[in-house]
Every structure is written in structure tokens, then in C-alpha cells.
Design an enzyme around this catalytic site. Structure first.
Site, PDB file in Angstrom:
ATOM      1  N   VAL A  36      -0.961 -10.279   0.465  1.00 55.67           N
ATOM      2  CA  VAL A  36       0.432 -10.524   0.084  1.00 55.67           C
ATOM      3  C   VAL A  36       1.368  -9.658   0.925  1.00 55.67           C
ATOM      4  O   VAL A  36       2.405 -10.123   1.414  1.00 55.67           O
ATOM      5  CB  VAL A  36       0.649 -10.246  -1.427  1.00 55.67           C
ATOM      6  CG1 VAL A  36       2.119 -10.256  -1.794  1.00 55.67           C
ATOM      7  CG2 VAL A  36      -0.107 -11.260  -2.269  1.00 55.67           C
ATOM      8  N   ASP A  37       1.007  -8.401   1.122  1.00 56.17           N
ATOM      9  CA  ASP A  37       1.824  -7.463   1.890  1.00 56.17           C
ATOM     10  C   ASP A  37       2.072  -7.994   3.303  1.00 56.17           C
ATOM     11  O   ASP A  37       3.209  -8.043   3.779  1.00 56.17           O
ATOM     12  CB  ASP A  37       1.121  -6.105   1.932  1.00 56.17           C
ATOM     13  CG  ASP A  37       2.017  -4.952   2.360  1.00 56.17           C
ATOM     14  OD1 ASP A  37       3.251  -5.096   2.341  1.00 56.17           O
ATOM     15  OD2 ASP A  37       1.461  -3.892   2.701  1.00 56.17           O
ATOM     16  N   SER A  79      -3.197  -6.029  -7.309  1.00 53.71           N
ATOM     17  CA  SER A  79      -4.502  -5.350  -7.210  1.00 53.71           C
ATOM     18  C   SER A  79      -5.715  -6.262  -7.348  1.00 53.71           C
ATOM     19  O   SER A  79      -6.844  -5.787  -7.266  1.00 53.71           O
ATOM     20  CB  SER A  79      -4.624  -4.177  -8.197  1.00 53.71           C
ATOM     21  OG  SER A  79      -3.763  -3.125  -7.817  1.00 53.71           O
ATOM     22  N   ASN A 120       0.859  -1.186   0.000  1.00 53.92           N
ATOM     23  CA  ASN A 120       0.000   0.000   0.000  1.00 53.92           C
ATOM     24  C   ASN A 120       0.897   1.239   0.000  1.00 53.92           C
ATOM     25  O   ASN A 120       2.111   1.137   0.193  1.00 53.92           O
ATOM     26  CB  ASN A 120      -0.975  -0.016   1.191  1.00 53.92           C
ATOM     27  CG  ASN A 120      -0.258  -0.075   2.523  1.00 53.92           C
ATOM     28  OD1 ASN A 120       0.643   0.702   2.794  1.00 53.92           O
ATOM     29  ND2 ASN A 120      -0.660  -1.023   3.359  1.00 53.92           N
ATOM     30  N   GLY A 171      -6.658  -8.724  -5.355  1.00 59.86           N
ATOM     31  CA  GLY A 171      -7.199  -9.201  -4.084  1.00 59.86           C
ATOM     32  C   GLY A 171      -8.136  -8.170  -3.483  1.00 59.86           C
ATOM     33  O   GLY A 171      -9.148  -7.799  -4.083  1.00 59.86           O
TER      34      GLY A 171
END
Length: 165
Positions: free
Chosen positions: A32-33, A117, A23, A119
Site C-alpha cells: 500500500v505504501d 499490518s 513504515n 500484508g
């Protein structure tokens, strides 16, 4: 460049660099982040804070250490949030193009990508796959292998079909 799809966990890929769908704040998050920050450990966040004190713009890419992961680097990209009205496909394709540019700057030859993008940011999956495949296939790079990593079987199958297999 060899473009493949694998079903699995991006944090477990043995590659030079993994791409993180981050983000703008660059301080960790979900999906994922969150998985990359958890697997990489505190070194990833520390490097994000140091290298990106003001975050990163949508469509841009930057790198940090991969911390405890097998990869050497994390290439962070900020994809557009479709659900929040960021529907410019150029921002999405920029993530893949810029990630390859950063990989080239680092000397990374093998790179694992998530489907950026698609998800929580809500980009329509078929178009997210098409944007990834088109951009990775047409961007000049020294990367020898780009691996699209799908966490679930359904996404893997959509990507495999787009790759012609």
C-alpha cells in the site's frame, strides 16, 4: 459513521483522505505504501521528509498532501510488524483510532483505510479485520464514512462478513 468495504485500489478512492500503511522511516516502501507514493507522486515523499524528518512511531498517525491522487490528504499510520515480533494488538488498534483523530483535526469526513499490518507485516488476517472493524465502529469521530478498501476479493469477503454482510 457509515462503515463499508469496497474491492479496489485505495489510490483511486474519491474521498477526503486515504490512509497509508507506512513504515517507521516514512520514506515509501512496498505494498500500500509503495502504491500511494507512486500514485501521489513526488509531493507525497517531499511532504513526508519535511513533516517527519525522524519518521513516525509504531501505532502513530500523521498526514501529508495526497499529491496527484483524488484525495486531499494521506493519513500515514505505522502498523506493528507481526513478523518482527510486534504483536501488541493495542498498536494495531491505535493506528485506526489515531487516523480518525487526525481526520477529525483535518476536517476529513470520508476516509479510505487499508487493512493495516495484514500484508507484508504478517498480522493474522481475521484478527486484523476484527481490530479494524471494532476500532472504527467504537471510536468517536466526526468522520461520516470510513471505507475499508480490499485489493483482493478474498480480503473483501472476510471484511464483508465481519461487517455483517
Amino acid at each position: 459513521m457509515d462503515l463499508t468495504v469496497v474491492h479496489g485500489d485505495i489510490t483511486e478512492q474519491v474521498v477526503d483522505a486515504v490512509v497509508n500503511a507506512a513504515n517507521r522511516a516514512m520514506r515509501g516502501g512496498g505494498g500500500v505504501d509503495g502504491a500511494i507514493h507512486a500514485a501521489g507522486g513526488p509531493a507525497v515523499l517531499e511532504d513526508c521528509v519535511r513533516r517527519f524528518p525522524d519518521g513516525l512511531a509504531t501505532g502513530e498517525a500523521g498526514w501529508t498532501t495526497a499529491g496527484a491522487m483524488a484525495a486531499r490528504w494521506v493519513i500515514h499510520v505505522v502498523g506493528p510488524n507481526f513478523r518482527a515480533g510486534e504483536t501488541d494488538r493495542g498498536l494495531l488498534t491505535s493506528c485506526y483510532r489515531r487516523a480518525l483523530e487526525v481526520a477529525d483535526e483535518l476536517g476529513a469526513r470520508t476516509v479510505a483505510f487499508p487493512l493495516v499490518s495484514a500484508g507484508i507485516y504478517g498480522w493474522p488476517k481475521d484478527d486484523a479485520v476484527a481490530a479494524a472493524v471494532e476500532t472504527l465502529r467504537t471510536t468517536p469521530t466526526e468522520v461520516s464514512e470510513a471505507r475499508l478498501v480490499a485489493y483482493d476479493r478474498a480480503t473483501h469477503d472476510v471484511i464483508a462478513a465481519a461487517l455483517g454482510g
